[in-house]
Write a protein that holds these residues in place. Structure first.
Motif, short mmCIF file in Angstrom:
data_model
loop_
_atom_site.label_atom_id
_atom_site.label_comp_id
_atom_site.label_asym_id
_atom_site.label_seq_id
_atom_site.Cartn_x
_atom_site.Cartn_y
_atom_site.Cartn_z
N ALA A 82 0.82 -1.21 0.00
CA ALA A 82 0.00 0.00 0.00
C ALA A 82 0.85 1.27 0.00
N GLY A 83 2.19 1.10 -0.01
CA GLY A 83 3.07 2.27 0.03
C GLY A 83 3.17 2.89 1.42
N GLU A 84 2.86 2.10 2.45
CA GLU A 84 2.88 2.58 3.83
C GLU A 84 4.13 2.07 4.54
N GLU A 85 4.47 2.73 5.66
CA GLU A 85 5.65 2.34 6.42
C GLU A 85 5.34 2.36 7.91
N LEU A 86 5.90 1.40 8.62
CA LEU A 86 5.82 1.34 10.08
C LEU A 86 7.25 1.15 10.57
N ARG A 87 7.70 2.10 11.41
CA ARG A 87 9.12 2.12 11.77
C ARG A 87 9.31 2.42 13.25
N VAL A 88 10.31 1.75 13.83
CA VAL A 88 10.82 2.11 15.15
C VAL A 88 12.20 2.70 14.90
#
Length: 188
Positions: free
Chosen positions: A46-52
């Motif tokens: 989906a072109g999304e990002e989840l980052r720590v």
């Protein structure tokens, strides 16, 4: 808010750093970025990002949890962004894994950050080196509402010009893709 941002490859690092030093004092930080996705790759798809991100500076360390939605500007890749401080990085990693997310990639960025005002915007310029990939990069960003993205990007382009960086230097290449490609090629 939308993170209106452009990134460029820096051909003359010393000259760009000198111009940045005229605008603001540099803050040296090392980012340890870990990206997560569902096992089926739904976020990436989906072109999304989840980052720590754990940021180690000269005097402090802080950790941020960031979610970036799909790009609202195809040319720059600017995305809506939600970000919050987290007190315990390891707990955040355990929570994400417990929710079914898997680590997709982790790497380090060596950054010099410059906060300044330009053209009516509060801007952050980040001079970046990623040890695993060749080259030096400059990101310039500001947070805006969606109606101001086009103007903010135009103003960021003007700042790039003042720093000696032209349109031909702009790139949409992502660090995640470059690091992953480098690792696949065995060039690390």
């Amino acid at each position: 808010m939308i993170e209106a941002e452009l990134k460029a490859r820096v051909r003359e690092p010393e000259a760009v750093l000198a111009r940045l030093d005229e605008r603001a004092r540099a803050r040296s930080e090392v980012y340890q970025d870990t990206y997560y996705d569902r096992p089926d790759g739904v976020l990436d798809g989906a072109g999304e990002e989840l980052r720590v991100r754990t940021v180690r500076g000269e005097r402090s360390t802080r950790t941020l949890l960031t979610f970036k939605a799909a790009a609202v500007d195809a040319v720059s890749g600017s995305k809506p962004e939600e970000e919050t401080d987290i007190a315990d990085a390891e707990a955040a990693h355990r929570i994400l894994r417990g929710l079914g997310y898997v680590e997709t990639i982790a790497f380090e960025k060596q950054c010099l950050n410059y906060d300044f005002e330009a053209r009516g915007w509060r801007m952050l310029a980040t001079f970046v080196r990623v040890p695993e990939i060749e080259g030096t990069f400059l990101e310039v960003e500001t947070l805006v509402d969606e109606s101001a993205v086009v103007q903010a990007l135009s103003d960021i382009r003007a700042v790039f010009g003042e720093l000696g960086i032209g349109e031909a230097d702009l790139t949409r290449e992502t660090y995640t893709d470059a690091v992953a490609q480098r690792r696949r090629s065995g060039a690390v």
